[in-house]
Scaffold this active site. Sequence first.
Site, mmCIF file in Angstrom:
data_model
loop_
_atom_site.group_PDB
_atom_site.id
_atom_site.type_symbol
_atom_site.label_atom_id
_atom_site.label_comp_id
_atom_site.label_asym_id
_atom_site.label_seq_id
_atom_site.Cartn_x
_atom_site.Cartn_y
_atom_site.Cartn_z
ATOM 1 N N GLU A 40 0.832 -1.208 0.000
ATOM 2 C CA GLU A 40 0.000 0.000 0.000
ATOM 3 C C GLU A 40 0.869 1.262 0.000
ATOM 4 O OE1 GLU A 40 -3.263 0.589 -0.315
ATOM 5 O OE2 GLU A 40 -3.501 -1.536 -0.715
ATOM 6 N N CYS A 187 -12.183 2.321 -15.992
ATOM 7 C CA CYS A 187 -12.569 3.727 -15.826
ATOM 8 C C CYS A 187 -11.293 4.572 -15.818
ATOM 9 C CB CYS A 187 -13.367 3.916 -14.535
ATOM 10 S SG CYS A 187 -14.229 5.493 -14.485
ATOM 11 N N CYS A 194 -16.858 2.178 -20.808
ATOM 12 C CA CYS A 194 -18.111 2.036 -20.057
ATOM 13 C C CYS A 194 -18.875 0.767 -20.445
ATOM 14 C CB CYS A 194 -18.981 3.260 -20.265
ATOM 15 S SG CYS A 194 -18.153 4.774 -19.752
ATOM 16 N N CYS A 197 -18.002 -2.064 -18.165
ATOM 17 C CA CYS A 197 -17.809 -1.709 -16.754
ATOM 18 C C CYS A 197 -18.948 -2.258 -15.892
ATOM 19 C CB CYS A 197 -17.759 -0.191 -16.629
ATOM 20 S SG CYS A 197 -17.588 0.358 -14.929
ATOM 21 N N CYS A 203 -24.438 4.020 -13.584
ATOM 22 C CA CYS A 203 -23.460 5.123 -13.621
ATOM 23 C C CYS A 203 -24.091 6.368 -14.234
ATOM 24 C CB CYS A 203 -22.224 4.709 -14.416
ATOM 25 S SG CYS A 203 -21.017 6.050 -14.529
HETATM 26 S S1 SF4 Z 1 -19.619 3.266 -16.541
HETATM 27 FE FE1 SF4 Z 1 -19.083 4.929 -15.155
HETATM 28 S S2 SF4 Z 1 -17.665 4.008 -13.717
HETATM 29 FE FE2 SF4 Z 1 -17.782 2.651 -15.474
HETATM 30 S S3 SF4 Z 1 -16.125 3.251 -16.858
HETATM 31 FE FE3 SF4 Z 1 -17.934 4.388 -17.465
HETATM 32 S S4 SF4 Z 1 -17.786 6.303 -16.353
HETATM 33 FE FE4 SF4 Z 1 -16.406 4.882 -15.343
#
Ligand code: SF4
Length: 322
Positions: A40, A187, A194, A197, A203
């Site tokens: 970390e 992201c 997206c 994701c 989102c």
């Molecule tokens: S959906 Fe939202 S969290 Fe996912 S990559 Fe796109 S902007 Fe980022």
Amino acid sequence: MQKNKYEKIHQNILIWYKEYGRVTLPWRNINSPYEVYLSEIMLQQTQVKTVLERFYFQFLEKFPTLKDVANAPVEDVLKAWEGLGYYTRARNLHKTAIETKGTLPHSAEALEELSGIGKSTANAVACFAFDEALPILDANVKRILYRFFAVKVCNDKKLWELAYELYDKNNAYIYNQSMMDIGSAICTHKNPSCEVCPFESLCQGKEKPLLYPEKKIKKKKPIRKRTLVIYYKKDKYALRQNKERLLSGLWGFKQEEDFEVSKHTIKLGAFKQHYTHFTLEASVVLFEDKEQKSYFSINEIHDLALSGADRKALALLEKYCQ
Ligand code: SF4
């Protein structure tokens, strides 16, 4: 029982992590709080690849336990940290090792009391090493939160509130590890994906993710021009131990603001070194002077912990001596 509005997303994350999570990273799924803590701290300002390839295993070879760190002089810890930069981390690691006598406390609250451990690192160590269900808030997590909640500007207090709102308290370990992986692979700063994701369904920033967070106008870093003077006596060179906060404990050649070049000065070259708040533009010269405090041979200099700038100066000196 009230259903958590993020339940579906939490499920998506569990599935995603199983398939794409970086589960083979050496500091994941281990029983060593010290190794979790070390990773970390190293990862605070440095990329995973660099830590993995050049520092993590090498450091553990020298200091297999936190007790070994506590028992070593700080110079040895700085030497093992050499090249990783942000040396305050190494000094704080050493302080923490001594403060805890080599055994870390288990709770985030107690960890946060230690030198160099902020709230996010405390939560990460408590979660990854001691199974405490808490969210983290590193740079990757912040970016996801900004976008997920479509927030352009936000202070850390509010971001922490959002982090606590969104995290999966039943699977905090996987959730937090996934946040780091999604932040670095999906992201991303410039090119978020997206469509793949696990946060996509809820989102709020997915239509225009690059709007979040609002870009800060970067101030140009000031330039510090210095002459790095390598004073020598026969075949030995003068170094001193830094006392300034930034490089405290590291050895270095003398930096002069108004050094006057004379016919006795030998010019070795020049380099730039980028620091967080300024850029050093240094010209390196060799100058005979028998009145400095400590002189070292080139072999002895290699055993000292040097900053990146002094390493560059040493390389110019070695080239000249060849
Ligand atoms: S959906 Fe939202 S969290 Fe996912 S990559 Fe796109 S902007 Fe980022």
